[in-house]
Design an enzyme around this catalytic site. Structure first.
Site, PDB file in Angstrom:
ATOM      1  CG  HIS A  25      -5.315  73.463  -4.302  1.00 34.78           C
ATOM      2  ND1 HIS A  25      -5.117  72.196  -3.775  1.00 34.78           N
ATOM      3  CD2 HIS A  25      -5.430  74.298  -3.237  1.00 34.78           C
ATOM      4  CE1 HIS A  25      -5.103  72.277  -2.455  1.00 34.78           C
ATOM      5  NE2 HIS A  25      -5.300  73.537  -2.099  1.00 34.78           N
ATOM      6  CE  LYS A  49      -0.725  71.345   7.776  1.00 30.44           C
ATOM      7  NZ  LYS A  49      -1.205  72.435   6.935  1.00 30.44           N
ATOM      8  NE  ARG A  98     -11.651  76.161   1.203  1.00 29.33           N
ATOM      9  CZ  ARG A  98     -10.941  75.349   1.965  1.00 29.33           C
ATOM     10  NH1 ARG A  98     -10.722  74.114   1.567  1.00 29.33           N
ATOM     11  NH2 ARG A  98     -10.474  75.740   3.128  1.00 29.33           N
ATOM     12  CB  SER A 136      -5.576  68.975   0.936  1.00 30.42           C
ATOM     13  OG  SER A 136      -5.300  69.797  -0.156  1.00 30.42           O
TER      14      SER A 136
END
Ligand code: PNS
Length: 172
Positions: A25, A49, A98, A136
């Protein structure tokens, strides 16, 4: 195509969960800060979430890491991203790509956001190769199982992770 509102300088929004902020990030935020006058790192507040860190903790972490970058700001948002972008008079949304596996989800989101707000562009950026495997989710898993995450998250994030581990360790 008329822009919605007048864009405020060249403001970009980098939205995400950032649970927690990784060096991947950070790489994308720094690249964005070179391209845009201002970058808002926008943490999604999502009550549904399950997250390790609260939205406030994530914002505090981001502020700590970017305290020497006056054109990087951290904020929270809820609801539709395009509504938040409209309120902030942003000209672009930034997302990191990515690997090919990211593409389909990102492509769908970008086109849905364009459908909702045709004047808002999504800009994709690739992180440095050494961060392409970072997420993450993996950071949390590795750290929780006792693995070393040095060099994968900013050093300012490590004490936050250790703090969470202590919180979850039962006191005997
Ligand atoms: O880091 P993440 O979890 O991949 O980020 C996803 C995020 C926050 C960018 C996305 O879930 C989002 O924009 N949510 C806000 C709700 C919204 O606008 N949904 C429609 C977008 S297609």
């Amino acid at each position: 195509m008329a822009p919605f509102g007048a864009p405020s300088g060249r403001l970009a929004i980098f939205p995400g969960s950032f649970d927690p902020l990784t060096n991947g990030h950070v790489d994308i935020i720094l690249r964005s800060a070179h391209l845009f006058e201002r970058v808002v790192v926008a943490v999604l507040v999502n009550a549904e979430k399950q997250s390790l860190f609260t939205a406030e903790e994530r914002v505090a972490m981001i502020r700590e890491v970017f305290r020497e970058y006056p054109n990087v700001e951290a904020d929270t948002f809820d609801g539709l991203l395009v509504d938040y972008a409209r309120r902030r008079r942003a000209s672009a949304i930034v997302r990191g790509l990515r690997a090919v596996s990211d593409f389909e989800y990102e492509f769908q989101m970008a086109l849905m956001n364009r459908h909702l707000e045709p004047t808002l562009e999504t800009v994709f950026m690739m992180p440095a190769e050494q961060y392409t495997y970072l997420s993450s989710r993996l950071i949390k898993e590795v750290f929780t199982l006792g693995g070393d995450v040095r060099g994968l998250v900013p050093s300012a994030v490590e004490p936050w992770l250790r703090g969470k581990k202590q919180e979850s360790t039962p006191v005997r």
